[in-house]
Design a protein around this motif. Structure first.
Motif, mmCIF file in Angstrom:
data_model
loop_
_atom_site.group_PDB
_atom_site.id
_atom_site.type_symbol
_atom_site.label_atom_id
_atom_site.label_comp_id
_atom_site.label_asym_id
_atom_site.label_seq_id
_atom_site.Cartn_x
_atom_site.Cartn_y
_atom_site.Cartn_z
ATOM 1 N N LEU A 107 2.665 11.275 -2.173
ATOM 2 C CA LEU A 107 1.316 10.789 -2.450
ATOM 3 C C LEU A 107 0.689 10.279 -1.166
ATOM 4 O O LEU A 107 1.353 9.613 -0.358
ATOM 5 C CB LEU A 107 1.343 9.653 -3.480
ATOM 6 N N LYS A 108 -0.588 10.578 -0.960
ATOM 7 C CA LYS A 108 -1.332 10.033 0.177
ATOM 8 C C LYS A 108 -1.958 8.718 -0.265
ATOM 9 O O LYS A 108 -2.711 8.669 -1.241
ATOM 10 C CB LYS A 108 -2.422 11.023 0.624
ATOM 11 N N CYS A 109 -1.654 7.647 0.434
ATOM 12 C CA CYS A 109 -2.131 6.318 0.051
ATOM 13 C C CYS A 109 -2.729 5.599 1.254
ATOM 14 O O CYS A 109 -2.419 5.900 2.410
ATOM 15 C CB CYS A 109 -0.974 5.465 -0.488
ATOM 16 N N ASP A 110 -3.567 4.629 0.967
ATOM 17 C CA ASP A 110 -4.025 3.707 2.008
ATOM 18 C C ASP A 110 -2.842 2.802 2.339
ATOM 19 O O ASP A 110 -2.183 2.275 1.443
ATOM 20 C CB ASP A 110 -5.192 2.875 1.482
ATOM 21 N N PRO A 111 -2.519 2.600 3.634
ATOM 22 C CA PRO A 111 -1.406 1.708 3.975
ATOM 23 C C PRO A 111 -1.512 0.324 3.348
ATOM 24 O O PRO A 111 -0.497 -0.320 3.077
ATOM 25 C CB PRO A 111 -1.490 1.637 5.514
ATOM 26 N N LEU A 112 -2.751 -0.122 3.088
ATOM 27 C CA LEU A 112 -2.932 -1.443 2.502
ATOM 28 C C LEU A 112 -2.475 -1.503 1.040
ATOM 29 O O LEU A 112 -2.377 -2.588 0.464
ATOM 30 C CB LEU A 112 -4.400 -1.876 2.598
ATOM 31 N N GLU A 113 -2.203 -0.348 0.438
ATOM 32 C CA GLU A 113 -1.716 -0.329 -0.935
ATOM 33 C C GLU A 113 -0.205 -0.570 -1.010
ATOM 34 O O GLU A 113 0.364 -0.660 -2.098
ATOM 35 C CB GLU A 113 -2.043 1.013 -1.588
ATOM 36 N N ALA A 114 0.435 -0.714 0.149
ATOM 37 C CA ALA A 114 1.894 -0.841 0.159
ATOM 38 C C ALA A 114 2.368 -2.035 -0.654
ATOM 39 O O ALA A 114 3.363 -1.958 -1.380
ATOM 40 C CB ALA A 114 2.396 -0.943 1.595
ATOM 41 N N PHE A 115 1.656 -3.147 -0.568
ATOM 42 C CA PHE A 115 2.129 -4.336 -1.280
ATOM 43 C C PHE A 115 1.842 -4.232 -2.775
ATOM 44 O O PHE A 115 2.574 -4.775 -3.600
ATOM 45 C CB PHE A 115 1.518 -5.601 -0.669
ATOM 46 N N VAL A 116 0.767 -3.521 -3.156
ATOM 47 C CA VAL A 116 0.442 -3.335 -4.573
ATOM 48 C C VAL A 116 1.523 -2.479 -5.241
ATOM 49 O O VAL A 116 2.010 -2.791 -6.340
ATOM 50 C CB VAL A 116 -0.946 -2.686 -4.735
ATOM 51 N N GLU B 146 -6.190 -3.766 11.962
ATOM 52 C CA GLU B 146 -7.376 -4.618 12.018
ATOM 53 C C GLU B 146 -7.659 -5.315 10.690
ATOM 54 O O GLU B 146 -8.482 -6.237 10.632
ATOM 55 C CB GLU B 146 -8.609 -3.812 12.426
ATOM 56 N N SER B 147 -6.997 -4.897 9.615
ATOM 57 C CA SER B 147 -7.168 -5.579 8.338
ATOM 58 C C SER B 147 -6.454 -6.930 8.310
ATOM 59 O O SER B 147 -6.745 -7.771 7.455
ATOM 60 C CB SER B 147 -6.647 -4.708 7.195
ATOM 61 N N ASP B 148 -5.525 -7.152 9.241
ATOM 62 C CA ASP B 148 -4.860 -8.445 9.350
ATOM 63 C C ASP B 148 -5.819 -9.450 9.993
ATOM 64 O O ASP B 148 -6.525 -9.119 10.954
ATOM 65 C CB ASP B 148 -3.599 -8.325 10.200
ATOM 66 N N PRO B 149 -5.885 -10.688 9.498
ATOM 67 C CA PRO B 149 -6.843 -11.663 10.034
ATOM 68 C C PRO B 149 -6.746 -11.886 11.540
ATOM 69 O O PRO B 149 -7.772 -11.955 12.222
ATOM 70 C CB PRO B 149 -6.500 -12.947 9.268
ATOM 71 N N ALA B 150 -5.530 -11.995 12.066
ATOM 72 C CA ALA B 150 -5.385 -12.263 13.496
ATOM 73 C C ALA B 150 -5.859 -11.081 14.332
ATOM 74 O O ALA B 150 -6.513 -11.267 15.372
ATOM 75 C CB ALA B 150 -3.930 -12.601 13.831
ATOM 76 N N VAL B 151 -5.539 -9.866 13.911
ATOM 77 C CA VAL B 151 -5.991 -8.685 14.641
ATOM 78 C C VAL B 151 -7.509 -8.552 14.536
ATOM 79 O O VAL B 151 -8.182 -8.174 15.501
ATOM 80 C CB VAL B 151 -5.292 -7.410 14.130
ATOM 81 N N ALA B 152 -8.058 -8.892 13.360
ATOM 82 C CA ALA B 152 -9.508 -8.837 13.187
ATOM 83 C C ALA B 152 -10.209 -9.819 14.126
ATOM 84 O O ALA B 152 -11.234 -9.487 14.733
ATOM 85 C CB ALA B 152 -9.869 -9.154 11.735
ATOM 86 N N VAL B 153 -9.661 -11.015 14.267
ATOM 87 C CA VAL B 153 -10.228 -11.999 15.196
ATOM 88 C C VAL B 153 -10.165 -11.461 16.622
ATOM 89 O O VAL B 153 -11.144 -11.542 17.378
ATOM 90 C CB VAL B 153 -9.480 -13.345 15.084
ATOM 91 N N ALA B 154 -9.014 -10.913 17.016
ATOM 92 C CA ALA B 154 -8.875 -10.336 18.359
ATOM 93 C C ALA B 154 -9.875 -9.212 18.573
ATOM 94 O O ALA B 154 -10.467 -9.076 19.654
ATOM 95 C CB ALA B 154 -7.447 -9.828 18.572
ATOM 96 N N ALA C 136 -3.206 -7.113 3.732
ATOM 97 C CA ALA C 136 -2.526 -7.120 5.027
ATOM 98 C C ALA C 136 -1.501 -8.245 5.108
ATOM 99 O O ALA C 136 -0.394 -8.057 5.628
ATOM 100 C CB ALA C 136 -3.550 -7.262 6.150
ATOM 101 N N MET C 137 -1.846 -9.427 4.601
ATOM 102 C CA MET C 137 -0.918 -10.548 4.681
ATOM 103 C C MET C 137 0.297 -10.347 3.791
ATOM 104 O O MET C 137 1.364 -10.907 4.035
ATOM 105 C CB MET C 137 -1.632 -11.853 4.353
ATOM 106 N N ALA C 138 0.135 -9.528 2.744
ATOM 107 C CA ALA C 138 1.289 -9.221 1.901
ATOM 108 C C ALA C 138 2.310 -8.358 2.632
ATOM 109 O O ALA C 138 3.461 -8.256 2.205
ATOM 110 C CB ALA C 138 0.825 -8.518 0.637
ATOM 111 N N LEU C 139 1.901 -7.742 3.730
ATOM 112 C CA LEU C 139 2.807 -6.911 4.525
ATOM 113 C C LEU C 139 3.474 -7.690 5.652
ATOM 114 O O LEU C 139 4.254 -7.118 6.425
ATOM 115 C CB LEU C 139 2.030 -5.728 5.117
#
Length: 303
Positions: free
Chosen positions: A9-18, A234-242, A86-89
């Motif tokens: 299945l092709k998934c968005d990486p952000l779906e990994a925690f779901v 970039e979905s992670d808060p720290a990377v987004a701030v950077a 992102a934080m769930a990862l």
């Protein structure tokens, strides 16, 4: 054979925690796997969620589990905020303070390469949401300039700015953009770790196929913490701030460079850039390019 059934299945990486939550509720056991967020196994099925957004399900019940996963995603009532996903990862236990590293300028013919490492604390997340922080590529420049001072005030950060003349010298030595990026990421991270030693984890976008490209460049402090790379970091808060702080610096550097040459320098590498480059050559001679542009771009040959 049913036991050898394999479905991808092709998934968005952000779906990994779901997906992980769904499988966990149904008795799957989890372990690490190369190039993957996780691998899960039950008595009759296994599933591996790869960093690139590919979910491979194998076993006699692969059809059933793929159907459940797809239905679960389609029936979700509310979209998950990218920060939550992102934080769930993040590693377990979740870090209280962590760093994100991002760059801007590598795809722009004119201007510098800017790499920023930013450290944030978990209790700052509500403020980041309020400010609308996200990947800088999705935020207009005017908004970037507006929120960057607030971000700088609420985090610890370090930036590496490689202006065109120096960039061209370094690229001539290395002959490889990823090596240059790796060094800049490592340098920015090392500096922020010196200022914020309580950081336990750092994350950056995976810009090179081989993760060791960056790992080989990590310096003394960075080798003592957990360092990760993944796509869409970039979905992670720290990377987004950077990302936002880096873009803000790039904007100001471009304004200063434009003022220096007496002409607005466009971003990117398209037709407006070609027009600007030809005008600069006409006014100042071809040597001006080494002061304002990244010479290894094919754009240089088109001028």
């Amino acid at each position: 054979m049913a036991g050898n059934n394999t479905i991808t299945l092709k998934c968005d990486p952000l779906e990994a925690f779901v997906v992980k939550e769904l499988l966990s509720q149904n008795g799957f056991a989890f372990s690490d796997a190369p190039y993957a967020f996780w691998r899960a196994k039950s008595g009759t099925c296994s599933a591996t969620f790869y960093n690139k957004g590919k979910l491979v399900v194998q076993g006699a019940e692969a059809d059933m589990w793929c159907r459940l996963i797809t239905e679960s995603a389609e029936s979700a009532e509310e979209p998950v905020h990218p920060f939550d996903a992102a934080m769930a990862l993040q590693p377990t236990p979740p870090p209280v303070c962590w760093a994100g590293i991002d760059e801007t300028g590598k795809g722009d013919y004119f201007g510098p390469l800017v790499v920023v490492a930013a450290a944030i604390e978990r209790d700052r997340i509500p403020l980041l949401r309020e400010l609308g922080v996200g990947d800088s590529k999705g935020i207009k420049d005017a908004r970037i300039v507006q929120i960057a001072p607030d971000l700088k005030a609420c985090c610890t950060y370090s930036q590496v700015v490689i202006r065109p003349e120096r960039y061209n010298q370094l690229y001539e030595k290395t002959g490889n953009l990823n090596r240059l990026l790796a060094w800049a990421h490592a340098r920015a991270l090392e500096d922020v770790l010196e200022a914020k030693p309580e950081i336990t984890w750092a994350l950056s976008d995976q810009f090179a196929r081989d993760k060791s490209t960056v790992e080989r460049q990590l310096m003394a402090r960075a080798r003592t913490i957990h360092y990760s790379q993944r796509t869409k970091a970039e979905s992670d808060p720290a990377v987004a701030v950077a990302s936002v702080i880096a873009r803000n610096e790039f904007i100001w550097q471009m304004r200063a460079l434009s003022k220096e040459v007496g002409r607005e320098l466009p971003k990117g590498a398209g037709p407006p850039v070609l027009a600007a480059g030809r005008e600069l050559i006409a006014l100042h001679g071809r040597e001006i390019l080494s002061r304002v542009a990244k010479l290894h771009f094919r754009t240089t040959d088109q001028l």
